[in-house]
Enzyme design. Structure first.
Site, PDB file in Angstrom:
ATOM      1  N   SER A  66     -21.637  -3.654   2.745  1.00 35.84           N
ATOM      2  CA  SER A  66     -22.718  -3.390   1.798  1.00 35.84           C
ATOM      3  C   SER A  66     -23.739  -2.474   2.467  1.00 35.84           C
ATOM      4  O   SER A  66     -23.745  -2.316   3.698  1.00 35.84           O
ATOM      5  CB  SER A  66     -23.390  -4.709   1.412  1.00 35.84           C
ATOM      6  OG  SER A  66     -24.615  -4.502   0.735  1.00 35.84           O
TER       7      SER A  66
ATOM      8  N   TYR B 106     -27.733 -12.603   3.729  1.00 36.90           N
ATOM      9  CA  TYR B 106     -26.691 -11.660   3.319  1.00 36.90           C
ATOM     10  C   TYR B 106     -26.668 -10.458   4.259  1.00 36.90           C
ATOM     11  O   TYR B 106     -25.600 -10.032   4.719  1.00 36.90           O
ATOM     12  CB  TYR B 106     -26.941 -11.218   1.880  1.00 36.90           C
ATOM     13  CG  TYR B 106     -25.902 -10.287   1.314  1.00 36.90           C
ATOM     14  CD1 TYR B 106     -24.596 -10.723   1.087  1.00 36.90           C
ATOM     15  CD2 TYR B 106     -26.224  -8.972   0.992  1.00 36.90           C
ATOM     16  CE1 TYR B 106     -23.642  -9.872   0.555  1.00 36.90           C
ATOM     17  CE2 TYR B 106     -25.276  -8.113   0.459  1.00 36.90           C
ATOM     18  CZ  TYR B 106     -23.982  -8.567   0.240  1.00 36.90           C
ATOM     19  OH  TYR B 106     -23.043  -7.708  -0.288  1.00 36.90           O
TER      20      TYR B 106
ATOM     21  N   ILE C 294     -15.323  -5.885  -7.721  1.00 36.03           N
ATOM     22  CA  ILE C 294     -14.714  -4.795  -6.965  1.00 36.03           C
ATOM     23  C   ILE C 294     -13.259  -5.099  -6.625  1.00 36.03           C
ATOM     24  O   ILE C 294     -12.390  -4.232  -6.726  1.00 36.03           O
ATOM     25  CB  ILE C 294     -15.528  -4.518  -5.682  1.00 36.03           C
ATOM     26  CG1 ILE C 294     -16.920  -3.987  -6.040  1.00 36.03           C
ATOM     27  CG2 ILE C 294     -14.808  -3.512  -4.793  1.00 36.03           C
ATOM     28  CD1 ILE C 294     -17.852  -3.833  -4.848  1.00 36.03           C
TER      29      ILE C 294
ATOM     30  N   LYS D  87     -23.506  -9.256   6.758  1.00 40.74           N
ATOM     31  CA  LYS D  87     -22.891  -7.929   6.690  1.00 40.74           C
ATOM     32  C   LYS D  87     -23.087  -7.159   7.994  1.00 40.74           C
ATOM     33  O   LYS D  87     -22.190  -6.443   8.453  1.00 40.74           O
ATOM     34  CB  LYS D  87     -23.451  -7.146   5.504  1.00 40.74           C
ATOM     35  CG  LYS D  87     -23.094  -7.763   4.149  1.00 40.74           C
ATOM     36  CD  LYS D  87     -21.587  -7.918   3.959  1.00 40.74           C
ATOM     37  CE  LYS D  87     -21.225  -8.459   2.587  1.00 40.74           C
ATOM     38  NZ  LYS D  87     -19.767  -8.641   2.403  1.00 40.74           N
TER      39      LYS D  87
END
Length: 307
Positions: free
Chosen positions: A187, A200, A58, A204
């Protein structure tokens, strides 16, 4: 009674919109509206943008989008050769940019002691910073109960604390110059529970928790924060994802799927979000986007759906 019926109908129509529109969109409704009727990415022309994690995925493709728009760029990651490749492509995509308009600045974001020096380098080079894009980070594949605490610490160091360190330097600069924007690649895992990615998800979610108070503390200072929440995106992120064991990488090539947004499309939508200074945006194909809306609007849906 008529008022009550009208209210019920209004609620049904409201939620129906959020269930139907994902069939035609690859992002949230506001972002789709802004892409069509809001400020174009070209409105960012002349802005100085620093992108971490710019050597692939990205971050790389966002650099191309912003280069086309005429932004001055600072590209950071650990791999110098890859950054030079990205810089070359940026210059090819916009012949009006000069070699001095795209700066390659290799750095390991985990080295917090290097952040201040890197920030000073950026300001000395360009005289200002308009947008900081915190894109560096890694995903995870692991079972919840097997995750070593060292993995939790390492992921928080990379996905959270390195971002907080660099962002605080940026905010202090923005307060001095009177405006600025921080963009965080979050995310769907930052707003929803995602299986096999507990740490994860934690990192986030932490980003959202850290940055929401920033607006409340400086709502009158023209500092904006954009949280970009992609669902599945077609990048090779799995190979370097964390597992449950410290020092281990998942090492599996990401499969190609129609349920994933292309990295090019994700970068374009991210550019739109930056140009319009949106607070939080969702980028995903129909199925993940609908699940996100259902889970967000109906908190018990996720538990029922899994069961």
């Amino acid at each position: 009674m008529d008022l009550f019926v009208g209210l019920i109908i209004g609620i049904v129509v409201y939620y129906s919109i959020y269930l139907i529109l994902p069939s035609f969109l690859d992002c949230d409704i506001l972002l789709a509206f802004k892409e069509k009727y809001g400020k174009p990415v070209s409105s960012l022309k002349g802005k100085t943008v620093w992108i971490t994690g710019a050597s692939a995925g990205i971050g790389e493709h966002l650099a191309y989008v912003l280069a086309k728009a005429g932004c001055k760029l600072i590209l950071s990651a650990r791999r110098t050769a890859e950054l030079e490749r990205v810089k070359k492509t940026c210059l090819e995509k916009n012949r009006n940019l000069t070699d001095n308009d795209v700066e390659v600045h290799p750095m390991d974001v985990l080295d917090l002691d290097s952040h201040e020096k890197a920030f000073e380098h950026v300001i000395n080079k360009f005289g200002k910073l308009d947008v900081l894009v915190n894109n560096a980070g890694r995903s995870q594949r692991a079972r919840w109960e097997n995750i070593e605490i060292a993995v939790d610490k390492e992921m928080f160091n990379l996905n959270v604390f390195s971002i907080m360190s660099l962002s605080r330097l940026a905010v202090k600069h923005f307060l001095k110059v009177g405006e600025g924007q921080i963009v965080n690649t979050s995310s769907f895992a930052g707003i929803l529970p995602v299986p096999m990615s507990a740490t994860y998800c934690g990192t986030k979610h932490a980003l959202h928790g850290y940055f929401r108070p920033l607006f409340l503390e400086h709502f009158d200072k023209h500092i904006s924060v954009t949280m970009v929440c992609p669902g599945p995106v077609q990048t090779d992120f799995l190979a370097k994802s964390f597992t449950e064991k410290f020092g281990e990488s998942y090492g599996i090539t990401t499969d190609t799927s129609k349920n994933k947004v292309s990295v090019e499309r994700c970068a374009i939508l991210m550019g739109v979000a930056i140009a319009n200074k949106l607070d939080e945006v969702w980028i995903a194909t129909e199925a993940p986007l609908r699940i996100a809306y259902l889970t967000y609007c109906f908190p018990n849906f996720a538990k029922w759906y899994v069961s």
